[in-house]
Scaffold this motif. Structure first.
Motif, PDB file in Angstrom:
ATOM      1  N   ILE A 211      -5.014 -23.667 -70.661  1.00  0.00           N
ATOM      2  CA  ILE A 211      -5.744 -23.190 -69.496  1.00  0.00           C
ATOM      3  C   ILE A 211      -6.284 -24.383 -68.714  1.00  0.00           C
ATOM      4  N   ASP A 212      -6.349 -24.226 -67.418  1.00  0.00           N
ATOM      5  CA  ASP A 212      -6.731 -25.328 -66.540  1.00  0.00           C
ATOM      6  C   ASP A 212      -8.236 -25.591 -66.542  1.00  0.00           C
ATOM      7  N   ARG A 213      -9.017 -24.520 -66.674  1.00  0.00           N
ATOM      8  CA  ARG A 213     -10.461 -24.685 -66.510  1.00  0.00           C
ATOM      9  C   ARG A 213     -11.170 -24.396 -67.830  1.00  0.00           C
ATOM     10  N   VAL A 214     -10.790 -25.145 -68.880  1.00  0.00           N
ATOM     11  CA  VAL A 214     -11.396 -24.921 -70.188  1.00  0.00           C
ATOM     12  C   VAL A 214     -12.898 -25.171 -70.146  1.00  0.00           C
ATOM     13  N   SER A 215     -13.362 -25.975 -69.183  1.00  0.00           N
ATOM     14  CA  SER A 215     -14.805 -26.238 -69.065  1.00  0.00           C
ATOM     15  C   SER A 215     -15.586 -24.980 -68.712  1.00  0.00           C
ATOM     16  N   ASP A 216     -14.903 -23.965 -68.174  1.00  0.00           N
ATOM     17  CA  ASP A 216     -15.577 -22.706 -67.847  1.00  0.00           C
ATOM     18  C   ASP A 216     -15.913 -21.892 -69.093  1.00  0.00           C
ATOM     19  N   LEU A 224     -21.768 -14.229 -71.419  1.00  0.00           N
ATOM     20  CA  LEU A 224     -21.461 -13.026 -72.191  1.00  0.00           C
ATOM     21  C   LEU A 224     -22.549 -12.724 -73.212  1.00  0.00           C
ATOM     22  N   ALA A 225     -23.182 -13.770 -73.732  1.00  0.00           N
ATOM     23  CA  ALA A 225     -24.209 -13.567 -74.754  1.00  0.00           C
ATOM     24  C   ALA A 225     -25.348 -12.692 -74.243  1.00  0.00           C
ATOM     25  N   VAL A 226     -25.748 -12.891 -72.986  1.00  0.00           N
ATOM     26  CA  VAL A 226     -26.845 -12.084 -72.460  1.00  0.00           C
ATOM     27  C   VAL A 226     -26.391 -10.661 -72.146  1.00  0.00           C
ATOM     28  N   ARG A 227     -25.092 -10.409 -72.231  1.00  0.00           N
ATOM     29  CA  ARG A 227     -24.550  -9.060 -72.023  1.00  0.00           C
ATOM     30  C   ARG A 227     -24.070  -8.434 -73.324  1.00  0.00           C
ATOM     31  N   ALA A 228     -24.342  -9.075 -74.450  1.00  0.00           N
ATOM     32  CA  ALA A 228     -23.885  -8.568 -75.741  1.00  0.00           C
ATOM     33  C   ALA A 228     -24.430  -7.176 -76.002  1.00  0.00           C
ATOM     34  N   ALA A 229     -23.614  -6.349 -76.634  1.00  0.00           N
ATOM     35  CA  ALA A 229     -23.928  -4.962 -76.962  1.00  0.00           C
ATOM     36  C   ALA A 229     -23.976  -4.084 -75.720  1.00  0.00           C
ATOM     37  N   GLY A 230     -23.523  -4.615 -74.585  1.00  0.00           N
ATOM     38  CA  GLY A 230     -23.444  -3.825 -73.368  1.00  0.00           C
ATOM     39  C   GLY A 230     -22.001  -3.533 -73.006  1.00  0.00           C
ATOM     40  N   VAL A 231     -21.815  -2.669 -72.039  1.00  0.00           N
ATOM     41  CA  VAL A 231     -20.476  -2.336 -71.564  1.00  0.00           C
ATOM     42  C   VAL A 231     -19.968  -3.457 -70.670  1.00  0.00           C
ATOM     43  N   VAL A 232     -18.717  -3.840 -70.879  1.00  0.00           N
ATOM     44  CA  VAL A 232     -18.129  -4.945 -70.125  1.00  0.00           C
ATOM     45  C   VAL A 232     -17.879  -4.516 -68.678  1.00  0.00           C
ATOM     46  N   ASN A 233     -18.434  -5.288 -67.756  1.00  0.00           N
ATOM     47  CA  ASN A 233     -18.208  -5.059 -66.329  1.00  0.00           C
ATOM     48  C   ASN A 233     -17.550  -6.313 -65.772  1.00  0.00           C
ATOM     49  N   ASN A 234     -16.217  -6.293 -65.712  1.00  0.00           N
ATOM     50  CA  ASN A 234     -15.477  -7.496 -65.330  1.00  0.00           C
ATOM     51  C   ASN A 234     -15.828  -7.994 -63.933  1.00  0.00           C
ATOM     52  N   SER A 235     -15.976  -7.080 -62.992  1.00  0.00           N
ATOM     53  CA  SER A 235     -16.242  -7.509 -61.616  1.00  0.00           C
ATOM     54  C   SER A 235     -17.602  -8.193 -61.505  1.00  0.00           C
ATOM     55  N   ASP A 236     -18.604  -7.683 -62.219  1.00  0.00           N
ATOM     56  CA  ASP A 236     -19.931  -8.302 -62.192  1.00  0.00           C
ATOM     57  C   ASP A 236     -19.894  -9.694 -62.819  1.00  0.00           C
ATOM     58  N   ILE A 237     -19.233  -9.816 -63.968  1.00  0.00           N
ATOM     59  CA  ILE A 237     -19.139 -11.112 -64.641  1.00  0.00           C
ATOM     60  C   ILE A 237     -18.365 -12.103 -63.777  1.00  0.00           C
ATOM     61  N   SER A 238     -17.287 -11.619 -63.157  1.00  0.00           N
ATOM     62  CA  SER A 238     -16.466 -12.478 -62.295  1.00  0.00           C
ATOM     63  C   SER A 238     -17.286 -13.055 -61.140  1.00  0.00           C
ATOM     64  N   ARG A 239     -18.074 -12.214 -60.500  1.00  0.00           N
ATOM     65  CA  ARG A 239     -18.918 -12.682 -59.388  1.00  0.00           C
ATOM     66  C   ARG A 239     -19.954 -13.687 -59.877  1.00  0.00           C
ATOM     67  N   THR A 240     -20.558 -13.399 -61.020  1.00  0.00           N
ATOM     68  CA  THR A 240     -21.638 -14.249 -61.518  1.00  0.00           C
ATOM     69  C   THR A 240     -21.149 -15.640 -61.881  1.00  0.00           C
ATOM     70  N   ILE A 241     -20.004 -15.724 -62.541  1.00  0.00           N
ATOM     71  CA  ILE A 241     -19.521 -17.025 -63.005  1.00  0.00           C
ATOM     72  C   ILE A 241     -18.661 -17.718 -61.966  1.00  0.00           C
ATOM     73  N   GLY A 242     -18.180 -16.954 -60.979  1.00  0.00           N
ATOM     74  CA  GLY A 242     -17.411 -17.557 -59.900  1.00  0.00           C
ATOM     75  C   GLY A 242     -15.972 -17.860 -60.228  1.00  0.00           C
ATOM     76  N   ILE A 243     -15.335 -16.982 -60.996  1.00  0.00           N
ATOM     77  CA  ILE A 243     -13.903 -17.132 -61.272  1.00  0.00           C
ATOM     78  C   ILE A 243     -13.221 -15.810 -60.932  1.00  0.00           C
ATOM     79  N   PRO A 244     -11.939 -15.840 -60.563  1.00  0.00           N
ATOM     80  CA  PRO A 244     -11.238 -14.601 -60.228  1.00  0.00           C
ATOM     81  C   PRO A 244     -11.223 -13.630 -61.402  1.00  0.00           C
ATOM     82  N   GLU A 245     -11.221 -12.351 -61.083  1.00  0.00           N
ATOM     83  CA  GLU A 245     -11.243 -11.341 -62.133  1.00  0.00           C
ATOM     84  C   GLU A 245     -10.001 -11.414 -63.016  1.00  0.00           C
ATOM     85  N   THR A 246      -8.865 -11.765 -62.446  1.00  0.00           N
ATOM     86  CA  THR A 246      -7.648 -11.897 -63.261  1.00  0.00           C
ATOM     87  C   THR A 246      -7.799 -13.019 -64.286  1.00  0.00           C
ATOM     88  N   THR A 247      -8.430 -14.118 -63.856  1.00  0.00           N
ATOM     89  CA  THR A 247      -8.683 -15.234 -64.775  1.00  0.00           C
ATOM     90  C   THR A 247      -9.676 -14.825 -65.845  1.00  0.00           C
TER      91      THR A 247
END
Length: 414
Positions: A211-216, A224-247
């Motif tokens: 992978i190109d961006r292993v530093s991410d 993800l740790a602060v979202r543990a035991a919660g339902v995965v929301n890919n679009s929210d995580i993608s926006r927060t970390i600033g990487i495409p949802e496919t990535t």
């Protein structure tokens, strides 16, 4: 590491031993440092007290030989052998297939992997019908205590009364420690976890994909740790970390294949569109989760709101571990419906019976704590076998004829 790992009995040992008596290849997968190498060295050649030939692909010379000539490498091993860290040369599985097709004696090969090698191209079907696969997670609470295998996931489907002794006292320490054998035996946990994450991301992720961006990845793990035991929301995580949802989806898959996280599927049974079908995120080790969240025992004692997600993650992984040695394991799922109704975990037996499990960090129980379980019971009627609320109090409380609150220690104590 091997000495520390050998201090603890592994309940999976007897399950694997039986598998070796009926199938040519057994694969044991799981995160690094969970004790796979120690476990596989306990299996002698069938009918003898002679150790199997053991090779590990963590040895650079061995790794080079295996990569240059997988077929010749396997042919040069003894009839009964162990290959450790097979994900480093996935083509070995194809060579093993050819070998066992010539000689299908039970117990020919034991292989281990710290990454889910079966998701890689060319090998996913190479050993279909010739191999059984088991996952070795970190130590369960029963293994740490040297107790017989825990049976909570099976007992809840009987009519047996579920109860347990007091929980509070050592619970927070259990959460901070987790189940890696080395961490259980050390006090320098933060240093260990930091080095561990670095090693896994550099090694297992590299084995699975470049992978190109292993530093991410470390930043993603912390998010993800602060979202543990919660339902995965890919679009929210993608926006927060600033990487495409496919990535992001690819990264999540890699983290799961490296056994750092686990996604629990959503349960549904003819309730159809009312259920939100998104997975629940768990970290495979609760001690690592607590470290990523920078949570200490003193922080939990001063802020009990931090306890909830960690306790739920802890319970989810203890249930997961028990599924590995259960005689007839149920499916582990979670339920979440539109309108806010949730049931933390749902165990569904192969006969369709359902047990709902709620995890509460409070030391007292209110009637409202059973709301999700009551709605689940209404939805599925006679399929609802019972509901269990696991909490941090010390008494068994009968809430209704089919819903009971018990100390969380009921999961590992009888």
């Amino acid at each position: 590491t091997a000495i520390i790992s050998s201090m603890y009995p592994r309940h999976l040992e007897f399950v694997v031993q039986h598998a070796l008596e009926r199938t040519p290849v057994v694969m044991i997968v799981g995160a690094r440092q969970t004790g796979k190498s120690t476990l596989v060295k306990r299996f002698d050649a069938p009918g003898t007290a002679t150790p199997r030939e053991y090779v590990t692909l963590d040895d650079l010379e061995t790794l080079g030989n295996a990569r240059r000539d997988p077929q010749g490498f396997v042919a040069g091993l003894g009839r009964f052998a162990v290959i450790d860290e097979v994900q480093r040369v996935p083509d070995l599985l194809i060579a093993i297939k050819a070998s066992v097709d010539r000689d299908r004696a039970p117990g020919r090969f034991v292989v281990t992997g710290s990454a889910d090698v079966l998701t890689l191209p060319r090998v996913s079907e190479s050993l279909a019908g010739r191999m059984e696969i088991f996952t070795l997670w970190g130590l369960s609470q029963g293994e740490i205590a040297g107790q017989p295998p825990e049976t909570f996931v099976e007992r809840v489907f009987t009519d047996e009364r579920i109860e347990a002794g007091p929980t509070i006292g050592d619970l927070i320490d259990r959460l901070m420690t987790g189940g890696y054998p080395e961490v259980v035996a050390t006090t320098s946990r933060h240093r260990w976890f930091t080095a561990y994450v670095t090693a896994v991301l550099q090694r297992e992720v590299e084995d699975l994909a470049r992978i190109d961006r292993v530093s991410d990845m470390p930043r993603l793990l912390t998010l993800l740790a602060v979202r543990a035991a919660g339902v995965v929301n890919n679009s929210d995580i993608s926006r927060t970390i600033g990487i495409p949802e496919t990535t992001l989806r690819r990264y999540l898959t890699l983290l799961e294949q490296a056994f750092l996280i686990r996604r629990i599927p959503s349960w549904h049974a003819n309730v159809g569109k009312r259920l939100v079908r998104s997975p629940k995120l768990l970290f495979t080790d609760v001690g690592l989760l607590a470290d990523l969240m920078r949570i200490t025992p003193s922080r939990i004692k001063s802020d009990r709101s931090l306890l909830g997600p960690i306790l739920e993650n802890f319970v989810g992984m203890e249930l997961t571990k028990q599924l590995g040695w259960a005689e007839d394991p149920p499916f582990l799922l979670h339920a979440r419906a539109d309108g806010g109704m949730e049931v933390d975990f749902v165990l569904e037996g192969r006969d369709g019976l359902v047990v709902g499990i709620e995890v509460k960090s409070a030391a007292t129980i209110r009637s409202d704590d059973a709301r999700g379980l009551r709605r689940l019971a209404e939805w599925i009627g006679p399929r609802f076998h019972r509901g269990v609320i696991l909490y941090t109090g010390e008494r068994r409380i009968a809430i209704s004829d089919r819903i009971t609150a018990v100390p969380v220690s009921a999961v590992w104590n009888r």
